[in-house]
Design a protein around this motif. Structure first.
Motif, PDB file in Angstrom:
ATOM      1  N   UNK A  16      11.825  -5.062 -26.213  1.00  0.00           N
ATOM      2  CA  UNK A  16      13.076  -4.624 -25.539  1.00  0.00           C
ATOM      3  C   UNK A  16      12.683  -4.951 -23.972  1.00  0.00           C
ATOM      4  N   UNK A  17      13.798  -5.192 -23.113  1.00  0.00           N
ATOM      5  CA  UNK A  17      13.779  -5.166 -21.780  1.00  0.00           C
ATOM      6  C   UNK A  17      14.222  -4.134 -21.077  1.00  0.00           C
ATOM      7  N   UNK A  18      13.234  -3.534 -20.018  1.00  0.00           N
ATOM      8  CA  UNK A  18      13.607  -2.520 -19.230  1.00  0.00           C
ATOM      9  C   UNK A  18      14.216  -2.828 -18.069  1.00  0.00           C
ATOM     10  N   UNK A  19      15.542  -2.173 -18.083  1.00  0.00           N
ATOM     11  CA  UNK A  19      16.610  -2.709 -17.092  1.00  0.00           C
ATOM     12  C   UNK A  19      16.215  -1.729 -15.768  1.00  0.00           C
ATOM     13  N   UNK A  20      16.718  -2.167 -14.557  1.00  0.00           N
ATOM     14  CA  UNK A  20      16.540  -1.437 -13.427  1.00  0.00           C
ATOM     15  C   UNK A  20      17.354  -0.165 -13.556  1.00  0.00           C
ATOM     16  N   UNK A  21      18.313   0.016 -14.231  1.00  0.00           N
ATOM     17  CA  UNK A  21      19.197   1.246 -14.433  1.00  0.00           C
ATOM     18  C   UNK A  21      18.319   2.339 -15.108  1.00  0.00           C
ATOM     19  N   UNK A 275      26.941  -8.555 -27.036  1.00  0.00           N
ATOM     20  CA  UNK A 275      26.009  -8.303 -25.845  1.00  0.00           C
ATOM     21  C   UNK A 275      24.790  -7.428 -26.403  1.00  0.00           C
ATOM     22  N   UNK A 276      23.455  -7.795 -26.301  1.00  0.00           N
ATOM     23  CA  UNK A 276      22.370  -7.058 -26.733  1.00  0.00           C
ATOM     24  C   UNK A 276      22.318  -5.799 -26.141  1.00  0.00           C
ATOM     25  N   UNK A 277      22.768  -5.682 -25.002  1.00  0.00           N
ATOM     26  CA  UNK A 277      22.801  -4.338 -24.484  1.00  0.00           C
ATOM     27  C   UNK A 277      23.997  -3.452 -24.804  1.00  0.00           C
ATOM     28  N   UNK A 278      24.715  -3.840 -25.700  1.00  0.00           N
ATOM     29  CA  UNK A 278      25.834  -3.046 -25.997  1.00  0.00           C
ATOM     30  C   UNK A 278      26.163  -3.260 -27.662  1.00  0.00           C
ATOM     31  N   UNK A 279      25.261  -3.047 -28.561  1.00  0.00           N
ATOM     32  CA  UNK A 279      25.527  -3.289 -29.832  1.00  0.00           C
ATOM     33  C   UNK A 279      26.349  -2.275 -30.599  1.00  0.00           C
ATOM     34  N   UNK A 280      27.023  -2.742 -31.620  1.00  0.00           N
ATOM     35  CA  UNK A 280      28.017  -1.540 -32.257  1.00  0.00           C
ATOM     36  C   UNK A 280      26.909  -0.901 -33.211  1.00  0.00           C
TER      37      UNK A 280
END
Length: 317
Positions: A16-21, A275-280
């Protein structure tokens, strides 16, 4: 008969990648496979599905905002928990060779290909100084790199030549495990065949190869097994002969990859990968799948080599 232990054993590997948000993007989820001596596993799938992230996790080359879970055992070493000191001194190059996806960035720009090959030979083998030149040239020939280009710098090489130089460097140490990330990029068909045949010889000498590729023809030529990745998950793991022949893939996505080939149905898979950040929710392939039903609202497990609620229907079709 005593079973031969795998060279690499991956269990529930997740990245998993931790995003700035503050949110997390799941690039790889629950990857699970073994890789035996003398075996090539081809990892295939569309761009952005997590294939290269998985390879980077095995070598400890992920960025600082990455978080890993699970295990990846190479002998007695868990690659996911090894220190940078251990990875750099005893793993990379010696126990795991790498053909990188971006060879130009992997090569040292201010040194010739010959000097880089000679240094690698000196570090990874017992070759004495007088024999370095011959050993470097032999390594170049294994990767079909022209000897009259050895004294050139990386910026003087085409993309295909840079790819062959990186392959030559990866093969030097005869590491028990080789990770090849798109090793045929920029090569014409004849050189693709020559490159995969050389990698196959590397495997046939008892080593293991994990090859990440978009080139299904190259995968068919070299692989013993095929792992199909979609949206960060392995959705099918199959014997290569069965996958490319009869009865063929059991997952609709894997079937779609083959049907898109020019020498097959030449029919593209509808839609785009998520998108991997918005998977169904549920099965990530369901929005593109003509077999999707209400059952696909839940994520299917990788059961008997396929993660699909409709695997039998696809196989029958």
């Amino acid at each position: 008969m005593t079973a031969v232990p795998p060279v690499l054993s991956v269990r529930d590997l997740s990245v998993r990648f931790r995003m700035r948000t503050g949110r997390h993007v799941a690039a790889v989820t629950g990857a699970r496979f073994d890789l035996a001596p003398g075996e090539c596993l081809a990892l295939v799938g569309e761009s952005g599905c997590g294939k290269s992230v998985l390879a980077s996790a095995l070598l400890g080359l992920l960025p600082a905002n990455a978080e890993t879970a699970g295990s990846a055992l190479l002998g007695g070493t868990d690659l996911l928990r090894a220190s940078e000191r251990e990875l750099s001194r005893t793993i990379r190059g010696r126990r795991v060779g790498l053909v990188p996806q971006s060879p130009s960035a992997h090569l040292t720009p201010v040194r010739t290909v010959r000097s880089q090959l000679e240094e690698t030979v000196r570090e990874l083998t017992d070759t004495a100084k007088p024999g370095l030149r011959a050993a470097a040239e032999a390594a170049a020939e294994r990767a079909a790199f022209p000897l009259d280009h050895l004294d050139r710098h990386p910026h003087q090489l085409s993309g295909g030549l840079a790819q062959r130089a990186a392959t030559a460097l990866a093969l030097v140490g005869d590491a028990p495990l080789l990770l090849a990330d798109e090793p045929t990029t920029g090569l014409d068909r004849a050189l693709v065949d020559r490159t995969v045949d050389e990698l196959r010889r590397h495997v046939d000498q008892g080593r293991a190869l994990l090859m990440i590729t978009h080139d299904l023809a190259a995968a068919e030529r070299i692989a013993d097994r095929v792992a199909v990745m979609y949206a960060g998950r392995i959705v099918e793991l199959a014997d290569a002969a069965r996958f490319f022949g009869a009865p063929g893939p059991r997952h609709p996505y894997a079937r779609g990859l083959l049907d898109a080939l020019p020498d097959r149905a030449f029919t593209p898979i509808p839609g785009m990968p998520p998108e991997l950040g918005d998977l169904p929710s549920g099965c990530a392939f369901a929005p593109r799948c003509h077999r999707a039903t209400a059952d696909c609202a839940t994520v299917p497990a990788l059961d008997d080599g396929v993660a699909c609620h409709h695997a039998r229907e696809t196989a029958d079709a």
